[in-house]
Motif scaffolding. Structure first.
Motif, short mmCIF file in Angstrom:
data_model
loop_
_atom_site.label_atom_id
_atom_site.label_comp_id
_atom_site.label_asym_id
_atom_site.label_seq_id
_atom_site.Cartn_x
_atom_site.Cartn_y
_atom_site.Cartn_z
N THR A 1 0.83 -1.20 0.00
CA THR A 1 0.00 0.00 0.00
C THR A 1 0.87 1.24 0.00
O THR A 1 1.77 1.37 0.82
CB THR A 1 -0.91 0.03 1.25
OG1 THR A 1 -1.73 -1.14 1.26
CG2 THR A 1 -1.79 1.26 1.26
N CYS B 1 0.37 5.03 0.70
CA CYS B 1 -0.61 5.93 1.33
C CYS B 1 -0.12 7.37 1.23
O CYS B 1 1.08 7.64 1.29
CB CYS B 1 -0.78 5.52 2.79
SG CYS B 1 -1.93 6.55 3.72
N CYS C 1 2.64 9.05 6.13
CA CYS C 1 3.18 8.11 5.12
C CYS C 1 3.85 8.83 3.96
O CYS C 1 4.87 8.35 3.45
CB CYS C 1 2.08 7.20 4.60
SG CYS C 1 1.51 5.97 5.79
N PRO D 1 6.52 1.70 -0.01
CA PRO D 1 5.18 1.28 0.35
C PRO D 1 5.16 0.35 1.56
O PRO D 1 6.20 -0.14 1.99
CB PRO D 1 4.68 0.57 -0.91
CG PRO D 1 5.91 0.05 -1.55
CD PRO D 1 6.98 1.05 -1.23
N TRP D 2 3.95 0.12 2.07
CA TRP D 2 3.75 -0.67 3.27
C TRP D 2 3.20 -2.05 2.94
O TRP D 2 2.34 -2.19 2.07
CB TRP D 2 2.78 0.04 4.21
CG TRP D 2 3.31 1.32 4.70
CD1 TRP D 2 3.09 2.56 4.16
CD2 TRP D 2 4.18 1.52 5.80
NE1 TRP D 2 3.78 3.51 4.87
CE2 TRP D 2 4.47 2.90 5.88
CE3 TRP D 2 4.77 0.67 6.73
CZ2 TRP D 2 5.29 3.44 6.86
CZ3 TRP D 2 5.59 1.21 7.70
CH2 TRP D 2 5.85 2.58 7.76
N VAL E 1 1.50 -2.56 -6.06
CA VAL E 1 1.33 -1.46 -5.10
C VAL E 1 -0.02 -0.80 -5.34
O VAL E 1 -0.28 -0.28 -6.43
CB VAL E 1 2.48 -0.43 -5.20
CG1 VAL E 1 2.24 0.71 -4.22
CG2 VAL E 1 3.83 -1.09 -4.95
N ARG E 2 -0.85 -0.81 -4.32
CA ARG E 2 -2.15 -0.14 -4.38
C ARG E 2 -2.04 1.24 -3.76
O ARG E 2 -1.35 1.42 -2.77
CB ARG E 2 -3.21 -0.96 -3.62
CG ARG E 2 -3.41 -2.32 -4.26
CD ARG E 2 -4.76 -2.89 -4.07
NE ARG E 2 -5.82 -1.99 -4.50
CZ ARG E 2 -7.06 -2.03 -3.99
NH1 ARG E 2 -7.35 -2.88 -3.03
NH2 ARG E 2 -7.98 -1.20 -4.42
N ARG E 3 -2.73 2.19 -4.34
CA ARG E 3 -2.72 3.57 -3.84
C ARG E 3 -3.91 3.79 -2.91
O ARG E 3 -5.05 3.49 -3.27
CB ARG E 3 -2.79 4.54 -5.01
CG ARG E 3 -1.69 4.28 -6.01
CD ARG E 3 -0.91 5.53 -6.33
NE ARG E 3 0.22 5.20 -7.16
CZ ARG E 3 1.46 5.05 -6.73
NH1 ARG E 3 1.73 5.20 -5.46
NH2 ARG E 3 2.44 4.77 -7.54
N PHE E 4 -3.60 4.31 -1.73
CA PHE E 4 -4.62 4.53 -0.71
C PHE E 4 -4.67 6.00 -0.36
O PHE E 4 -3.64 6.61 -0.06
CB PHE E 4 -4.30 3.70 0.54
CG PHE E 4 -5.37 3.76 1.59
CD1 PHE E 4 -6.54 3.04 1.45
CD2 PHE E 4 -5.20 4.55 2.72
CE1 PHE E 4 -7.53 3.10 2.42
CE2 PHE E 4 -6.18 4.61 3.69
CZ PHE E 4 -7.35 3.88 3.54
N PHE F 1 -9.17 3.19 -1.26
CA PHE F 1 -8.21 2.91 -2.33
C PHE F 1 -8.64 3.67 -3.55
O PHE F 1 -9.83 3.73 -3.88
CB PHE F 1 -8.13 1.41 -2.61
CG PHE F 1 -7.32 0.66 -1.57
CD1 PHE F 1 -5.94 0.65 -1.63
CD2 PHE F 1 -7.97 -0.01 -0.54
CE1 PHE F 1 -5.21 -0.01 -0.67
CE2 PHE F 1 -7.24 -0.68 0.42
CZ PHE F 1 -5.85 -0.68 0.36
#
Length: 120
Positions: free
Chosen positions: A23, A25, A30, A36-37, A106-109, A117
């Motif tokens: 993720t 963020c 962040c 990313p996490w 990697v997803r964007r939050f 998201f």
């Protein structure tokens, strides 16, 4: 197993498995501390040098303890303040080999505003 470390190497992390998703963020913390996490059940990531080589930062709703190296200042992970309510921890994947980061989706939050998201 994947091994990573803060910049100076005082805090070393070993992941129990290869993460599939991370993720990114954009919350106020962040976006400053990197990422990313990736997330794992609390206690499954081997963390050497913690707590003797780390310090913590607690802010906001006081649910997470953000951990960084005392020497180089790099953020390594976060831990829940209440492990019963949140039995997982976040690991800063930026402390690992760039090839691992490139291999993980990697997803964007949007932690700054909508708390959702923003990708599919």
């Amino acid at each position: 197993m994947h091994q990573g470390a803060c910049h100076c190497g005082a805090v070393r992390l070993t992941l129990p498995s290869t993460p599939e998703v991370a993720t990114a963020c954009n919350c106020s913390l962040c976006r400053r501390s990197g990422g990313p996490w990736v997330y794992f059940p609390l206690g499954t990531v081997k963390i050497e040098g913690h707590p003797e080589c780390t310090t913590e930062y607690i802010w906001g709703d006081r649910t997470l303890r953000n951990i960084r190296c005392r020497t180089c200042g790099v953020v390594t992970h976060w831990e829940p303040m209440d492990p019963v309510a949140c039995p997982r921890q976040g690991i800063n994947l930026g402390n690992f080999d760039p090839a691992l980061i490139a291999a993980v989706r990697v997803r964007r939050f949007d932690g700054a505003e909508t708390w959702t998201f923003v990708d599919e």
